[in-house]
Enzyme design. Structure first.
Site, PDB file in Angstrom:
ATOM      1  N   HIS A 457       0.729 -11.921  39.519  1.00 61.53           N
ATOM      2  CA  HIS A 457      -0.120 -10.770  39.176  1.00 61.53           C
ATOM      3  C   HIS A 457      -1.536 -11.192  38.768  1.00 61.53           C
ATOM      4  O   HIS A 457      -2.418 -10.336  38.635  1.00 61.53           O
ATOM      5  CB  HIS A 457       0.522  -9.957  38.052  1.00 61.53           C
ATOM      6  CG  HIS A 457       0.297  -8.477  38.183  1.00 61.53           C
ATOM      7  ND1 HIS A 457      -0.811  -7.942  38.793  1.00 61.53           N
ATOM      8  CD2 HIS A 457       1.033  -7.413  37.789  1.00 61.53           C
ATOM      9  CE1 HIS A 457      -0.767  -6.624  38.757  1.00 61.53           C
ATOM     10  NE2 HIS A 457       0.370  -6.277  38.158  1.00 61.53           N
ATOM     11  N   ARG A 458      -1.776 -12.476  38.588  1.00 61.10           N
ATOM     12  CA  ARG A 458      -3.145 -12.930  38.340  1.00 61.10           C
ATOM     13  C   ARG A 458      -3.992 -12.802  39.602  1.00 61.10           C
ATOM     14  O   ARG A 458      -5.216 -12.674  39.539  1.00 61.10           O
ATOM     15  CB  ARG A 458      -3.156 -14.387  37.874  1.00 61.10           C
ATOM     16  CG  ARG A 458      -2.450 -14.648  36.559  1.00 61.10           C
ATOM     17  CD  ARG A 458      -2.361 -16.135  36.278  1.00 61.10           C
ATOM     18  NE  ARG A 458      -1.609 -16.857  37.316  1.00 61.10           N
ATOM     19  CZ  ARG A 458      -1.388 -18.167  37.290  1.00 61.10           C
ATOM     20  NH1 ARG A 458      -1.861 -18.898  36.298  1.00 61.10           N
ATOM     21  NH2 ARG A 458      -0.684 -18.734  38.259  1.00 61.10           N
TER      22      ARG A 458
END
Length: 487
Positions: A457-458
């Protein structure tokens, strides 16, 4: 320059620091050629055959099968000029004498007695200055009896027993040799002598505690098969067992009904990688259920084509093609997190998770996005067959950028896979099942599967992850229409 060359365990890449010797492919006294495979070593990633660095005659083997050896440690000595006559003794303070050829009864191995102080490398026969005892070749009497890295020997160097050294029949010094010395014993616990068995069979025998030297092989040329090992491990009155892992055999449990399995090799590396990935990259997983009836019909038509009849065609091939085409539309999915920057790759090294006897490995197809559908099918077939045979090289398991795991082959609908370290996405492909499905306004039996996409999700937010997964699903819903629209 010395004609005796010590061959060290080479650096096999990817930060690997040690390997386990699975099988010696040569023995003392053999004449070998340059680049001839001499030993099979299992690293934390794969079993690889290591070729000889020099041509010549094998003079000594320093570690038996089953030993764990650190990178850079000598494993074999090779006489690069065997036709020059007997090897002479070291001239450092000791007279040089010819070494007689022993009788056949004395051929096997010499166990070197413990000595005071360390012995310098490269000493050959005879006494050395300061009361030290020189050995045939190699590092001399070891100051520790421990061979495996996890163990630490606290015995003082002056009293530690020496490691046995396997030596050439033509190079045995006269003083230590006694008639009919004890034979060398390899890592499988059998006496010296050829036993034909593939590395996976040797590992199974080791896990089940079966002595390969006591078995009669039923395979080609008398080789020992998995079934031979399984029969030997089963009770006498029991039916042959089908063993897929060490835990599945009741005979492998002790009196306390517990079994302790050393964590090493592929399993150890997988555990380390998964732990690091799970607690480093913030994982998000999304799911999509897809009607793949048209895709399965397209596969049937593909199999029926004359030029594809000898090609292995499976639903995973279409999944791989769908992923590669979706990456073109969403390049950020094929990237990695590098601290203060995101590295987006133009190439796709497509990883395919494969379950093997050594554990789960993820070899990858280099630059898979440039391959045609036929080339991709051939590459996937080669990848799986190589993995099942335990021959995947470390290079084939490094540099992956995006991975597919096919949990459907185990009858599983889907899962939440963990990212391989350094990758931003992994797709799980579930089982294809016939289910009731609304199609053209009516409930009909259709072939349905579930996809799940885990992503970092980064790098990948919910919108990008959803679009990528949706594109993969759209391709599988109608691959022929997608190919026309996207290419």
């Amino acid at each position: 320059m010395s004609r005796i060359k010590e061959f060290n365990l080479p650096d096999l890449g990817e930060g690997l620091t040690e390997g386990e010797i699975l099988a010696w492919l040569v023995k003392v006294g053999d004449t070998i050629e340059l680049n001839q495979p001499i030993v099979e070593v299992e690293t934390a990633k794969a079993a690889v055959e290591i070729p000889a660095k020099w041509a010549g005659q094998v003079q000594a083997i320093f570690h038996p099968e089953g030993s764990t050896v650190e990178v850079g440690t000598p494993i074999i000595a090779i006489d690069t000029d065997p036709g020059a006559g007997p090897v002479e003794q070291s001239t450092t303070g000791a007279p040089t004498t010819d070494l007689p050829t022993p009788s056949a009864a004395s051929l096997a191995a010499v166990e070197v007695a413990p000595t005071e102080g360390a012995v310098e490398p490269g000493l050959i026969g005879g006494p050395a200055p300061g009361g030290r005892t020189a050995v045939l070749v190699g590092y001399g009497p070891r100051t520790t009896a421990a061979k495996r890295r996890p163990r630490k020997d606290t015995t003082p160097a002056a009293t530690a027993p020496a490691a046995p050294v396997q030596v050439s029949p033509a190079r045995v010094a006269p003083a230590p040799v006694q008639p009919a010395p004890a034979p060398m014993v390899n890592g499988n616990g059998r006496s010296s002598g050829p036993v034909l068995a593939k590395p996976p069979v040797r590992k199974l025998a080791k896990d089940l505690g079966v002595d390969l030297g006591t078995l009669t092989g039923s395979g080609p040329s008398g080789s020992i098969t998995r079934e031979d090992v399984q029969r030997a491990a089963a009770p006498a009155a029991a039916e042959p067992l089908t063993v897929t892992s060490p835990v599945s055999s009741a005979a492998s449990f002790g009196a306390d009904r517990e079994q302790r399995i050393p964590v090493k090799g592929v399993r150890k590396l997988t555990a380390e990688n998964m732990s690091r990935s799970a607690f480093t990259a913030p994982h998000v997983t999304e799911f999509l259920t897809v009607d793949v009836t048209r895709a399965m019909k397209a596969l049937d038509r593909l199999r029926g084509r004359r030029e594809w009849r000898e090609v292995r065609v499976s639903p995973l091939l279409l999944v791989a093609k769908a992923v590669l085409l979706a990456v073109r539309r969403h390049p950020m999915v094929n990237s990695s997190w590098a601290g203060d920057e995101i590295v987006v790759k133009e190439y796709v090294n497509l990883g395919i998770a494969a379950a093997t006897e050594r554990g789960l490995i993820v070899p990858n197809i280099k630059d898979a996005g440039r391959l045609t559908l036929r080339e991709l099918a051939d590459a996937m077939t080669d990848l799986v067959q190589t993995a099942k045979a335990g021959k995947t090289s470390p290079a084939d398991m490094s540099g992956g950028t995006l991975t597919i795991t096919n949990v459907g082959v185990f009858g599983v609908d889907t899962g939440t896979p963990i990212l391989p370290p350094g990758e931003s996405a992994i797709l799980a492909f579930g089982a294809v099942r016939e289910q009731p499905w609304v199609h053209k306004g009516k409930v009909k039996p259709r072939l349905v599967t579930t996809l799940s996409l885990s992503f970092d999700h980064r790098i990948i937010d919910g919108e990008l992850g959803s679009k990528f997964l949706r594109d993969v699903g759209d391709f599988l819903a109608d691959p022929e229409a997608a190919l026309l629209a996207w290419t």
